[in-house]
Write a protein that holds these residues in place. Structure first.
Motif, PDB file in Angstrom:
ATOM      1  N   HIS A 113       3.023  -8.048  11.925  1.00 34.13           N
ATOM      2  CA  HIS A 113       2.130  -8.725  10.978  1.00 34.13           C
ATOM      3  C   HIS A 113       0.884  -7.901  10.647  1.00 34.13           C
ATOM      4  N   GLU A 114       0.651  -6.813  11.399  1.00 30.93           N
ATOM      5  CA  GLU A 114      -0.484  -5.938  11.125  1.00 30.93           C
ATOM      6  C   GLU A 114      -0.121  -4.792  10.178  1.00 30.93           C
ATOM      7  N   VAL A 115       1.174  -4.612   9.943  1.00 25.19           N
ATOM      8  CA  VAL A 115       1.666  -3.502   9.122  1.00 25.19           C
ATOM      9  C   VAL A 115       1.914  -3.998   7.708  1.00 25.19           C
ATOM     10  N   VAL A 116       1.403  -3.269   6.737  1.00 25.68           N
ATOM     11  CA  VAL A 116       1.574  -3.605   5.322  1.00 25.68           C
ATOM     12  C   VAL A 116       2.720  -2.798   4.713  1.00 25.68           C
ATOM     13  N   LEU A 117       2.873  -1.549   5.165  1.00 27.47           N
ATOM     14  CA  LEU A 117       3.876  -0.655   4.599  1.00 27.47           C
ATOM     15  C   LEU A 117       4.367   0.309   5.666  1.00 27.47           C
ATOM     16  N   PRO A 188       2.075  -2.634  -2.135  1.00 26.76           N
ATOM     17  CA  PRO A 188       1.160  -3.587  -1.496  1.00 26.76           C
ATOM     18  C   PRO A 188      -0.270  -3.480  -2.005  1.00 26.76           C
ATOM     19  N   PHE A 189      -0.535  -2.447  -2.823  1.00 33.03           N
ATOM     20  CA  PHE A 189      -1.791  -2.319  -3.551  1.00 33.03           C
ATOM     21  C   PHE A 189      -1.483  -1.447  -4.750  1.00 33.03           C
ATOM     22  N   SER A 190      -2.437  -1.305  -5.633  1.00 28.78           N
ATOM     23  CA  SER A 190      -2.203  -0.535  -6.855  1.00 28.78           C
ATOM     24  C   SER A 190      -1.961   0.935  -6.522  1.00 28.78           C
ATOM     25  N   VAL A 191      -0.809   1.440  -6.963  1.00 29.07           N
ATOM     26  CA  VAL A 191      -0.397   2.808  -6.639  1.00 29.07           C
ATOM     27  C   VAL A 191       0.030   3.515  -7.913  1.00 29.07           C
ATOM     28  N   THR A 192      -0.524   4.696  -8.151  1.00 26.47           N
ATOM     29  CA  THR A 192      -0.008   5.625  -9.169  1.00 26.47           C
ATOM     30  C   THR A 192       0.084   6.964  -8.461  1.00 26.47           C
ATOM     31  N   LEU A 193       1.250   7.229  -7.910  1.00 25.26           N
ATOM     32  CA  LEU A 193       1.452   8.401  -7.037  1.00 25.26           C
ATOM     33  C   LEU A 193       2.273   9.455  -7.763  1.00 25.26           C
TER      34      LEU A 193
END
Length: 200
Positions: A113-117, A188-193
């Protein structure tokens, strides 16, 4: 003249074969491994030595760690080579992971539950595990996001945890996007990679 006993230099650390057969190792045991122990994961009570990654694998993982560290929101942190405790006798060690910033820095393992990705960079020796086993395990544990990074050429597959159980009856990931040029996501958040940024 009596012969002196020959002292044998101890070899590298290895798991106890009896406990391996009994699948008797737990998370607590991993906290007490000697300093010379290799990287390991614990799968259903059995210790698995994690193969040494190639330089290409490590370059990709390091570049991605650096990129995520610069672009992740303030409430998140990024780590490499940190285990996730999926159970009392089950751990995995993603190549890169994004976790909640409030987790204390002295922890050896993160809880799901502490890991987002969780991110895995696929190597020839880990294809089956990274493409099938680990995503199923991370999804069952409730980790919201999973990225699989293929090498040569570098391509990223980004997944999110589906709202409903899949055909297996278990929680599963669904593909959000795949990219060989630019990965664009809102979770999980805004990403432009730009994939070039993580290509050695």
């Amino acid at each position: 003249m009596s012969a002196e006993p020959v002292s044998e230099t101890p070899g590298p650390w290895q798991p106890d074969p009896v406990r391996q057969r009994q699948a008797g190792y737990t998370l607590e045991d991993l906290l007490h491994l000697p300093p010379d122990a290799p990287r390991v994961e614990l799968v259903d009570g059995v210790i698995h030595v994690v193969p040494s990654p190639t330089l290409g694998h490590q370059h990709i993982a390091s570049l991605l760690w650096r990129w995520l560290t610069r672009h992740a929101p303030e409430h998140l942190r990024v780590a490499q080579a940190v285990g996730v405790a999926l159970g009392t006798d089950f751990t995995r060690e993603p190549d890169v992971l994004v976790y909640r910033a409030e987790v204390p820095a002295d922890r050896h393992f993160l809880l799901p539950h502490e890991v987002v990705l969780a991110v895995e960079v696929v190597s020839p020796g880990t294809r089956r595990t990274d493409r099938f086993s680990k995503p199923a395990e991370y999804a069952a544990a409730g980790i919201p996001g999973y990225w699989r990074v293929e090498q040569d050429p570098v391509r990223v597959y980004a997944y999110r945890l589906a709202d409903r159980p899949g055909r297996s009856g278990n929680r599963e990931y669904e593909l959000l996007a795949e990219a060989a040029d630019v990965l664009e996501l809102t979770q999980p958040f805004s990403v432009t990679l730009p994939i070039a940024d993580i290509t050695p």
